[in-house]
Design a protein around this motif. Structure first.
Motif, PDB file in Angstrom:
ATOM      1  N   HIS A 212      25.646 -12.585  -5.827  1.00 48.15           N
ATOM      2  CA  HIS A 212      26.253 -12.797  -7.140  1.00 48.15           C
ATOM      3  C   HIS A 212      26.388 -14.281  -7.466  1.00 48.15           C
ATOM      4  CE1 HIS A 212      29.578 -13.101  -4.321  1.00 48.15           C
ATOM      5  NE2 HIS A 212      30.345 -13.595  -5.260  1.00 48.15           N
ATOM      6  N   GLN A 213      26.333 -15.167  -6.435  1.00 45.44           N
ATOM      7  CA  GLN A 213      26.282 -16.613  -6.679  1.00 45.44           C
ATOM      8  C   GLN A 213      24.806 -17.006  -6.829  1.00 45.44           C
ATOM      9  OE1 GLN A 213      28.909 -18.555  -7.038  1.00 45.44           O
ATOM     10  NE2 GLN A 213      30.452 -17.025  -6.537  1.00 45.44           N
ATOM     11  N   GLN A 214      24.184 -16.561  -7.898  1.00 48.99           N
ATOM     12  CA  GLN A 214      22.728 -16.589  -7.975  1.00 48.99           C
ATOM     13  C   GLN A 214      22.118 -17.986  -8.040  1.00 48.99           C
ATOM     14  OE1 GLN A 214      21.097 -13.886 -10.904  1.00 48.99           O
ATOM     15  NE2 GLN A 214      22.991 -12.728 -10.895  1.00 48.99           N
ATOM     16  N   MET A 217      22.884 -20.037  -4.487  1.00 48.04           N
ATOM     17  CA  MET A 217      23.012 -19.336  -3.215  1.00 48.04           C
ATOM     18  C   MET A 217      21.843 -18.387  -3.034  1.00 48.04           C
ATOM     19  SD  MET A 217      25.088 -19.361  -0.615  1.00 48.04           S
ATOM     20  CE  MET A 217      26.627 -19.993  -1.340  1.00 48.04           C
ATOM     21  N   SER A 218      21.376 -18.286  -1.817  1.00 46.53           N
ATOM     22  CA  SER A 218      20.382 -17.283  -1.447  1.00 46.53           C
ATOM     23  C   SER A 218      20.989 -16.406  -0.361  1.00 46.53           C
ATOM     24  CB  SER A 218      19.095 -17.947  -0.944  1.00 46.53           C
ATOM     25  OG  SER A 218      19.356 -18.741   0.205  1.00 46.53           O
ATOM     26  N   GLU A 219      20.448 -15.208  -0.208  1.00 46.54           N
ATOM     27  CA  GLU A 219      20.977 -14.287   0.798  1.00 46.54           C
ATOM     28  C   GLU A 219      19.853 -13.520   1.472  1.00 46.54           C
ATOM     29  OE1 GLU A 219      25.428 -13.107  -0.929  1.00 46.54           O
ATOM     30  OE2 GLU A 219      23.786 -11.664  -1.142  1.00 46.54           O
ATOM     31  N   VAL A 220      20.125 -13.120   2.705  1.00 48.81           N
ATOM     32  CA  VAL A 220      19.320 -12.107   3.385  1.00 48.81           C
ATOM     33  C   VAL A 220      20.258 -10.960   3.729  1.00 48.81           C
ATOM     34  CG1 VAL A 220      17.875 -11.517   5.363  1.00 48.81           C
ATOM     35  CG2 VAL A 220      17.754 -13.817   4.370  1.00 48.81           C
ATOM     36  N   HIS A 221      19.889  -9.755   3.322  1.00 46.52           N
ATOM     37  CA  HIS A 221      20.636  -8.551   3.676  1.00 46.52           C
ATOM     38  C   HIS A 221      19.862  -7.853   4.792  1.00 46.52           C
ATOM     39  CE1 HIS A 221      23.348  -8.203  -0.019  1.00 46.52           C
ATOM     40  NE2 HIS A 221      22.670  -9.329  -0.163  1.00 46.52           N
ATOM     41  N   TYR A 222      20.488  -7.762   5.969  1.00 39.64           N
ATOM     42  CA  TYR A 222      19.839  -7.046   7.065  1.00 39.64           C
ATOM     43  C   TYR A 222      20.526  -5.691   7.207  1.00 39.64           C
ATOM     44  CZ  TYR A 222      17.304  -6.076  11.307  1.00 39.64           C
ATOM     45  OH  TYR A 222      16.458  -5.498  12.228  1.00 39.64           O
ATOM     46  N   VAL A 223      19.731  -4.624   7.133  1.00 37.00           N
ATOM     47  CA  VAL A 223      20.279  -3.270   7.138  1.00 37.00           C
ATOM     48  C   VAL A 223      20.516  -2.829   8.573  1.00 37.00           C
ATOM     49  CG1 VAL A 223      19.951  -0.898   6.389  1.00 37.00           C
ATOM     50  CG2 VAL A 223      19.009  -2.773   5.008  1.00 37.00           C
ATOM     51  N   LEU A 224      21.771  -2.647   8.917  1.00 32.41           N
ATOM     52  CA  LEU A 224      22.137  -2.236  10.272  1.00 32.41           C
ATOM     53  C   LEU A 224      22.120  -0.725  10.446  1.00 32.41           C
ATOM     54  CD1 LEU A 224      25.131  -4.694  10.786  1.00 32.41           C
ATOM     55  CD2 LEU A 224      22.807  -4.952  11.677  1.00 32.41           C
ATOM     56  N   ALA A 225      22.355   0.010   9.361  1.00 26.42           N
ATOM     57  CA  ALA A 225      22.361   1.479   9.420  1.00 26.42           C
ATOM     58  C   ALA A 225      22.250   2.022   8.004  1.00 26.42           C
ATOM     59  CB  ALA A 225      23.641   1.993  10.085  1.00 26.42           C
ATOM     60  N   LEU A 249      16.844 -12.464  -0.847  1.00 31.74           N
ATOM     61  CA  LEU A 249      17.156 -12.707  -2.249  1.00 31.74           C
ATOM     62  C   LEU A 249      17.239 -14.216  -2.449  1.00 31.74           C
ATOM     63  CD1 LEU A 249      19.871  -9.967  -2.876  1.00 31.74           C
ATOM     64  CD2 LEU A 249      17.470  -9.916  -3.577  1.00 31.74           C
ATOM     65  N   ARG A 250      16.307 -14.742  -3.218  1.00 29.45           N
ATOM     66  CA  ARG A 250      16.162 -16.178  -3.355  1.00 29.45           C
ATOM     67  C   ARG A 250      17.169 -16.757  -4.346  1.00 29.45           C
ATOM     68  NH1 ARG A 250      10.979 -17.426  -1.092  1.00 29.45           N
ATOM     69  NH2 ARG A 250      10.773 -19.345  -2.304  1.00 29.45           N
ATOM     70  N   GLU A 266      25.101   0.222   6.070  1.00 30.06           N
ATOM     71  CA  GLU A 266      25.762  -0.920   6.703  1.00 30.06           C
ATOM     72  C   GLU A 266      24.875  -2.149   6.616  1.00 30.06           C
ATOM     73  OE1 GLU A 266      27.975  -2.120  10.927  1.00 30.06           O
ATOM     74  OE2 GLU A 266      26.700  -0.338  10.812  1.00 30.06           O
ATOM     75  N   LEU A 267      25.454  -3.265   6.148  1.00 31.27           N
ATOM     76  CA  LEU A 267      24.705  -4.498   5.934  1.00 31.27           C
ATOM     77  C   LEU A 267      25.365  -5.679   6.636  1.00 31.27           C
ATOM     78  CD1 LEU A 267      24.247  -4.217   2.058  1.00 31.27           C
ATOM     79  CD2 LEU A 267      22.561  -3.563   3.785  1.00 31.27           C
ATOM     80  N   MET A 268      24.543  -6.563   7.179  1.00 37.55           N
ATOM     81  CA  MET A 268      24.977  -7.912   7.537  1.00 37.55           C
ATOM     82  C   MET A 268      24.313  -8.851   6.551  1.00 37.55           C
ATOM     83  SD  MET A 268      24.687 -10.113  11.073  1.00 37.55           S
ATOM     84  CE  MET A 268      22.930 -10.421  10.907  1.00 37.55           C
ATOM     85  N   VAL A 269      25.120  -9.682   5.869  1.00 42.43           N
ATOM     86  CA  VAL A 269      24.622 -10.536   4.804  1.00 42.43           C
ATOM     87  C   VAL A 269      24.715 -11.997   5.236  1.00 42.43           C
ATOM     88  CG1 VAL A 269      24.838 -11.186   2.378  1.00 42.43           C
ATOM     89  CG2 VAL A 269      25.390  -8.839   3.099  1.00 42.43           C
ATOM     90  N   ILE A 270      23.597 -12.701   5.138  1.00 39.09           N
ATOM     91  CA  ILE A 270      23.492 -14.107   5.508  1.00 39.09           C
ATOM     92  C   ILE A 270      23.396 -14.926   4.231  1.00 39.09           C
ATOM     93  CG2 ILE A 270      22.127 -15.822   6.773  1.00 39.09           C
ATOM     94  CD1 ILE A 270      20.839 -13.157   8.136  1.00 39.09           C
ATOM     95  N   GLY A 271      24.334 -15.838   3.995  1.00 35.16           N
ATOM     96  CA  GLY A 271      24.327 -16.665   2.794  1.00 35.16           C
ATOM     97  C   GLY A 271      23.933 -18.095   3.107  1.00 35.16           C
ATOM     98  N   VAL A 272      22.957 -18.630   2.376  1.00 31.89           N
ATOM     99  CA  VAL A 272      22.479 -20.002   2.572  1.00 31.89           C
ATOM    100  C   VAL A 272      22.430 -20.692   1.213  1.00 31.89           C
ATOM    101  CG1 VAL A 272      20.672 -21.487   3.514  1.00 31.89           C
ATOM    102  CG2 VAL A 272      21.042 -19.209   4.501  1.00 31.89           C
ATOM    103  N   ALA A 273      23.166 -21.798   1.069  1.00 34.52           N
ATOM    104  CA  ALA A 273      23.260 -22.493  -0.211  1.00 34.52           C
ATOM    105  C   ALA A 273      22.039 -23.377  -0.463  1.00 34.52           C
ATOM    106  CB  ALA A 273      24.526 -23.338  -0.260  1.00 34.52           C
TER     107      ALA A 273
END
Length: 285
Positions: A212-214, A217-225, A249-250, A266-273
């Motif tokens: 949402h901080q488009q 910010m960029s994100e990677v959503h890794y699907v755990l389940a 998500l760029r 279930e997601l683990m989300v990695i945020g990189v500015a």
């Protein structure tokens, strides 16, 4: 550091082509990584082109029994080993402690780290690396950590993706329904533009806002389940996601994640500015 990689994404590339599926048949075999003990297998799900921020790579693989990654320094990048099951001995700056998965420990700029699977079972492993630039660096110490003394508790920052620690959030980031959420690592944990690690559980039928901080910010959503779909902002198309998919998500690319399955997503989300200034602005919001 080669392997299965997502294509670089621009405005003409569909999200479906950029989502990377974890495929164990494409793992590369490696002996004594960073002068560690034994062997492991891994693939690069995302490389430096996976995001337009300073993500250098996202690796996925397995650490074989009685094997690990030797102690080494990073002076231009930060890295975090994550184990998705089992347990392993994590080392930061020469101090070693046992972590039970799903768990991880970040290694900041100018510090050393390693990992050793002391068990008789393979451990599912994930590695995230973010730099001051998109350039990777490492300095090996010639220490396998296979015989390291074990502290009774970690003396370093660590995390466990524990669903009992999550809190309910209604209409998360403009979504719908009640999801379970926790910010596992705040921006202050990292010295690069790496900004956060989030843990999110979506019950069936719920929707969570993604990146949402488009703008900065960029994100990677890794699907755990579980399984679901990703819907980019301004696009009605739904792209399916499943367990162990990596969804990049760029910058400037936001959307929504919806659980369309019968089980919890279930997601683990990695945020990189985008930059340090953007990270600071995000912190002060």
């Amino acid at each position: 550091m080669s392997g299965q990689e997502a294509p670089a994404m621009d405005s003409n590339t569909s999200l479906a082509k950029c989502i990377v599926h974890t495929d164990a048949s494409k793992y590369l075999y490696r002996a004594a990584p960073h002068q560690g003990a034994g062997t492991m297998e891994y693939a690069a799900l995302l490389d430096a082109e996976g995001l337009d921020s300073n993500l250098i790579f996202l690796h996925r693989g397995v650490i074989h029994p009685q094997s690990g990654i030797g102690a080494h320094f990073h002076n231009r990048c930060e890295e975090m080993f994550v184990i998705l099951d089992g347990e392993a001995q994590f080392t930061i700056d020469g101090r070693t402690a046992l972590l039970k998965g799903p768990a991880g420990a970040p290694c900041r700029l100018g510090h050393s780290h390693g990992i050793f699977n002391h068990t008789d079972k393979p451990v599912q492993w994930l590695n995230i690396n973010v730099g001051l630039t998109k350039t990777y660096d490492a300095f090996d110490l010639g220490d396998s950590r296979a015989d390291a003394p074990i502290d009774p508790r970690p003396t370093f920052m660590s995390m466990r993706l524990d669903s009992t620690l999550l809190k309910p959030v209604q209409d998360f980031n403009g979504g719908s329904g009640t999801v379970q959420y926790r910010r596992v690592f705040e921006p202050s944990v990292f010295n690069t533009v790496w900004s956060y690690i989030d843990h999110v559980l979506l019950p069936p039928g719920t929707v969570a806002g993604a990146n949402h901080q488009q703008a900065d910010m960029s994100e990677v959503h890794y699907v755990l389940a579980g399984s679901g779909v990703v819907i980019l902002a301004g696009d009605a198309a739904e792209t399916s996601i499943h367990k162990w998919d990596a969804v990049p998500l760029r910058l400037g690319q936001g959307g929504f994640v919806k659980n369309t399955g019968d089980e919890t997503l279930e997601l683990m989300v990695i945020g990189v500015a985008r930059s340090h200034d953007a990270k600071e602005a995000y912190i002060t919001q």
